[in-house]
Design an enzyme around this catalytic site. Sequence first.
Site, mmCIF file in Angstrom:
data_model
loop_
_atom_site.group_PDB
_atom_site.id
_atom_site.type_symbol
_atom_site.label_atom_id
_atom_site.label_comp_id
_atom_site.label_asym_id
_atom_site.label_seq_id
_atom_site.Cartn_x
_atom_site.Cartn_y
_atom_site.Cartn_z
ATOM 1 N N HIS A 16 2.019 -8.665 0.356
ATOM 2 C CA HIS A 16 1.584 -7.466 1.081
ATOM 3 C C HIS A 16 0.400 -6.849 0.333
ATOM 4 O O HIS A 16 0.391 -6.809 -0.900
ATOM 5 C CB HIS A 16 2.740 -6.468 1.174
ATOM 6 C CG HIS A 16 2.436 -5.265 1.997
ATOM 7 N ND1 HIS A 16 1.680 -4.213 1.532
ATOM 8 C CD2 HIS A 16 2.776 -4.948 3.276
ATOM 9 C CE1 HIS A 16 1.584 -3.299 2.479
ATOM 10 N NE2 HIS A 16 2.236 -3.711 3.549
ATOM 11 N N ASP A 18 -0.643 -3.880 -0.415
ATOM 12 C CA ASP A 18 -0.335 -2.853 -1.420
ATOM 13 C C ASP A 18 0.355 -3.459 -2.635
ATOM 14 O O ASP A 18 0.134 -3.035 -3.776
ATOM 15 C CB ASP A 18 0.554 -1.765 -0.822
ATOM 16 C CG ASP A 18 -0.160 -0.938 0.224
ATOM 17 O OD1 ASP A 18 -1.391 -0.776 0.127
ATOM 18 O OD2 ASP A 18 0.503 -0.454 1.159
ATOM 19 N N LYS A 19 1.191 -4.470 -2.409
ATOM 20 C CA LYS A 19 1.871 -5.118 -3.525
ATOM 21 C C LYS A 19 0.920 -6.009 -4.322
ATOM 22 O O LYS A 19 1.076 -6.173 -5.536
ATOM 23 C CB LYS A 19 3.055 -5.931 -3.013
ATOM 24 C CG LYS A 19 4.272 -5.079 -2.754
ATOM 25 C CD LYS A 19 4.882 -4.635 -4.056
ATOM 26 C CE LYS A 19 5.268 -3.179 -4.018
ATOM 27 N NZ LYS A 19 5.402 -2.563 -5.325
ATOM 28 N N GLU A 44 -5.906 1.765 -11.279
ATOM 29 C CA GLU A 44 -5.729 1.734 -9.824
ATOM 30 C C GLU A 44 -6.503 0.549 -9.257
ATOM 31 O O GLU A 44 -7.594 0.216 -9.731
ATOM 32 C CB GLU A 44 -6.249 3.027 -9.188
ATOM 33 C CG GLU A 44 -5.741 4.304 -9.846
ATOM 34 C CD GLU A 44 -4.258 4.542 -9.649
ATOM 35 O OE1 GLU A 44 -3.658 3.884 -8.762
ATOM 36 O OE2 GLU A 44 -3.690 5.377 -10.368
ATOM 37 N N GLU A 57 -8.536 4.916 -16.161
ATOM 38 C CA GLU A 57 -8.852 5.366 -17.515
ATOM 39 C C GLU A 57 -8.050 4.542 -18.507
ATOM 40 O O GLU A 57 -6.859 4.309 -18.315
ATOM 41 C CB GLU A 57 -8.510 6.849 -17.681
ATOM 42 C CG GLU A 57 -9.220 7.769 -16.697
ATOM 43 C CD GLU A 57 -8.607 7.756 -15.301
ATOM 44 O OE1 GLU A 57 -7.355 7.802 -15.201
ATOM 45 O OE2 GLU A 57 -9.366 7.660 -14.331
ATOM 46 N N LYS A 176 7.070 -8.513 5.611
ATOM 47 C CA LYS A 176 7.844 -7.276 5.515
ATOM 48 C C LYS A 176 9.243 -7.537 6.068
ATOM 49 O O LYS A 176 9.425 -8.375 6.956
ATOM 50 C CB LYS A 176 7.182 -6.143 6.328
ATOM 51 C CG LYS A 176 5.784 -5.787 5.876
ATOM 52 C CD LYS A 176 5.176 -4.688 6.727
ATOM 53 C CE LYS A 176 5.716 -3.326 6.344
ATOM 54 N NZ LYS A 176 4.978 -2.227 7.016
ATOM 55 N N PHE A 251 0.821 -13.532 13.752
ATOM 56 C CA PHE A 251 0.585 -12.872 12.456
ATOM 57 C C PHE A 251 -0.060 -13.903 11.526
ATOM 58 O O PHE A 251 0.531 -14.332 10.554
ATOM 59 C CB PHE A 251 1.899 -12.346 11.894
ATOM 60 C CG PHE A 251 1.788 -11.509 10.633
ATOM 61 C CD1 PHE A 251 0.562 -11.160 10.073
ATOM 62 C CD2 PHE A 251 2.932 -11.056 9.998
ATOM 63 C CE1 PHE A 251 0.472 -10.392 8.924
ATOM 64 C CE2 PHE A 251 2.871 -10.296 8.834
ATOM 65 C CZ PHE A 251 1.640 -9.974 8.299
ATOM 66 N N ASP A 259 -5.375 -5.875 6.074
ATOM 67 C CA ASP A 259 -5.170 -4.449 5.836
ATOM 68 C C ASP A 259 -5.495 -4.173 4.372
ATOM 69 O O ASP A 259 -5.076 -4.926 3.490
ATOM 70 C CB ASP A 259 -3.717 -4.081 6.146
ATOM 71 C CG ASP A 259 -3.470 -2.582 6.157
ATOM 72 O OD1 ASP A 259 -4.454 -1.817 6.134
ATOM 73 O OD2 ASP A 259 -2.296 -2.176 6.190
ATOM 74 N N ALA A 260 -6.230 -3.129 4.103
ATOM 75 C CA ALA A 260 -6.557 -2.782 2.715
ATOM 76 C C ALA A 260 -5.292 -2.424 1.948
ATOM 77 O O ALA A 260 -4.336 -1.875 2.497
ATOM 78 C CB ALA A 260 -7.548 -1.619 2.677
ATOM 79 N N ARG A 265 1.277 2.732 -3.131
ATOM 80 C CA ARG A 265 1.585 3.169 -1.772
ATOM 81 C C ARG A 265 2.965 2.729 -1.292
ATOM 82 O O ARG A 265 3.328 3.024 -0.154
ATOM 83 C CB ARG A 265 0.525 2.668 -0.785
ATOM 84 C CG ARG A 265 -0.770 3.435 -0.861
ATOM 85 C CD ARG A 265 -1.551 3.382 0.433
ATOM 86 N NE ARG A 265 -1.902 2.026 0.839
ATOM 87 C CZ ARG A 265 -2.839 1.766 1.751
ATOM 88 N NH1 ARG A 265 -3.483 2.759 2.349
ATOM 89 N NH2 ARG A 265 -3.127 0.516 2.064
ATOM 90 N N LYS A 266 3.722 2.059 -2.122
ATOM 91 C CA LYS A 266 5.046 1.592 -1.708
ATOM 92 C C LYS A 266 6.124 2.122 -2.660
ATOM 93 O O LYS A 266 6.998 1.388 -3.123
ATOM 94 C CB LYS A 266 5.060 0.060 -1.646
ATOM 95 C CG LYS A 266 4.246 -0.490 -0.487
ATOM 96 C CD LYS A 266 4.869 -0.130 0.858
ATOM 97 C CE LYS A 266 4.046 -0.600 2.045
ATOM 98 N NZ LYS A 266 2.861 0.261 2.287
ATOM 99 N N LYS A 286 0.459 1.929 -14.890
ATOM 100 C CA LYS A 286 0.592 3.000 -15.888
ATOM 101 C C LYS A 286 1.324 2.497 -17.125
ATOM 102 O O LYS A 286 2.343 1.812 -17.021
ATOM 103 C CB LYS A 286 1.363 4.173 -15.287
ATOM 104 C CG LYS A 286 0.654 4.816 -14.102
ATOM 105 C CD LYS A 286 1.491 5.896 -13.454
ATOM 106 C CE LYS A 286 0.753 6.500 -12.246
ATOM 107 N NZ LYS A 286 1.567 7.501 -11.542
ATOM 108 N N LYS A 290 3.172 7.446 -19.554
ATOM 109 C CA LYS A 290 3.172 8.164 -18.278
ATOM 110 C C LYS A 290 4.613 8.313 -17.801
ATOM 111 O O LYS A 290 5.271 7.330 -17.434
ATOM 112 C CB LYS A 290 2.357 7.416 -17.225
ATOM 113 C CG LYS A 290 0.850 7.651 -17.291
ATOM 114 C CD LYS A 290 0.196 7.005 -18.469
ATOM 115 C CE LYS A 290 -1.333 7.072 -18.384
ATOM 116 N NZ LYS A 290 -1.960 6.521 -19.604
ATOM 117 N N ASP A 292 5.782 9.432 -15.137
ATOM 118 C CA ASP A 292 6.014 8.957 -13.778
ATOM 119 C C ASP A 292 6.776 7.643 -13.808
ATOM 120 O O ASP A 292 7.638 7.394 -12.960
ATOM 121 C CB ASP A 292 4.682 8.718 -13.046
ATOM 122 C CG ASP A 292 4.089 9.983 -12.478
ATOM 123 O OD1 ASP A 292 4.836 10.955 -12.305
ATOM 124 O OD2 ASP A 292 2.878 10.003 -12.208
#
Length: 406
Positions: A16, A18-19, A44, A57, A176, A251, A259-260, A265-266, A286, A290, A292
């Site tokens: 995918h 995003d992955k 990123e 960074e 998916k 598909f 798709d970008a 995002r997941k 990260k 961090k 997060d």
Amino acid sequence: MRASFLFTSESVSEGHPDKVADQISDAVVDLFLSKDPYARIACETLTTTQLVVLAGEIRCKGVYENGAWAPGAQEEIEAAVRATVKRIGYEQDGFHWETFRFENNLHGQSAHIAQGVDESGNKDEGAGDQGIMFGYATDETPDLLPATLYYSHRILEKLASDRHNKVVPFLEPDAKSQVTLQYENEVPVRATALVVSTQHAPGYFDDGGEGSDAAKYQELRDYVVGVFHEVLPKGFITDETKIYVNPTGRFEIGGPDGDAGLTGRKIIVDTYGGASPHGGGAFSGKDPTKVDRSAAYVARYMAKNVVAAGLARRCTIQLSYAIGIAEPLSLYVDLHGTGTVSEAKIEEVLPKLVRLTPKGIREHLQLNAPIYQKTAAYGHFGRKPEGDSFTWEKTDLVDALKAAVA
């Protein structure tokens, strides 16, 4: 909590878009941590048609110091990025590991952030950002993960394994899944709907258009239905289960060409499939200063140990931090009415078993190591601890927890 209800979670494959971005970002994290266990990384990634862009960074001994790249460092980063895409399996005209354009826009970490995070003199290492983080565990599955998400991940892992091992000829990297389960008395008992959309080789669709091939589509569908039966417990799939395989039809164009993709995002796929709150911060790209990432890992670790110890059937833990401050601002426990001891007692005990500063978390869970790329697909939780990997999935606090609340 309602006793009987329907609940749904989804997952996305390693292919995918995003992955793909998450795995590239974590490949950069692992590369830097392999050079310097105390590197600072916030990487990123953007993926789109024949393009990968890095931004963020960094600070890393022997790679990027004092505002300058070490000789060969940028080439090594690009090689790691291309190797990641090659491993996933993209060799398509619209996205090919060997020929996509690559931009590296990583630059030095802000000195103003560094001064709050770095350990110095009598100052402990501070949190890399402010924020709230959640951990969750439930006894629905052996890995103490929500069943809907657990099976969504396992379906796509099986597709990926069969694709890499060339078990079937029609699978491509992007996919998916979605699983809807019926719960009775808070226990999952059957599947009411199962969905897979998988990128496929030319011709494996049946929409009546040019190139449509009903027999090839049926081969793909029968294979996916077989995976459903293999992954879900016996009896979960019934005659009433609604099954959808590539419901949009064709598909063939997938991944970053279709798709970008962007890092982070997941986050619901990465964590608990919607069964638990989420603090909002992403993990991939990260380093472990961090919170997060690291505090979300330790929150899962503590919640899993609470459930594994038999102190509750479900447990949610929240932590909060302020940038530059070492100690958490709060620790909150919710046992959802399933506990055998009070939430207040567990809130009292946990900080005595795990030091919840960024440094304490990193040291307890051994997070200063190149262990992150494998977390970036099929969930950060519900995985098997192996050596230094997925240490937050261990249940080594169980005996201490039982003794402390006795």
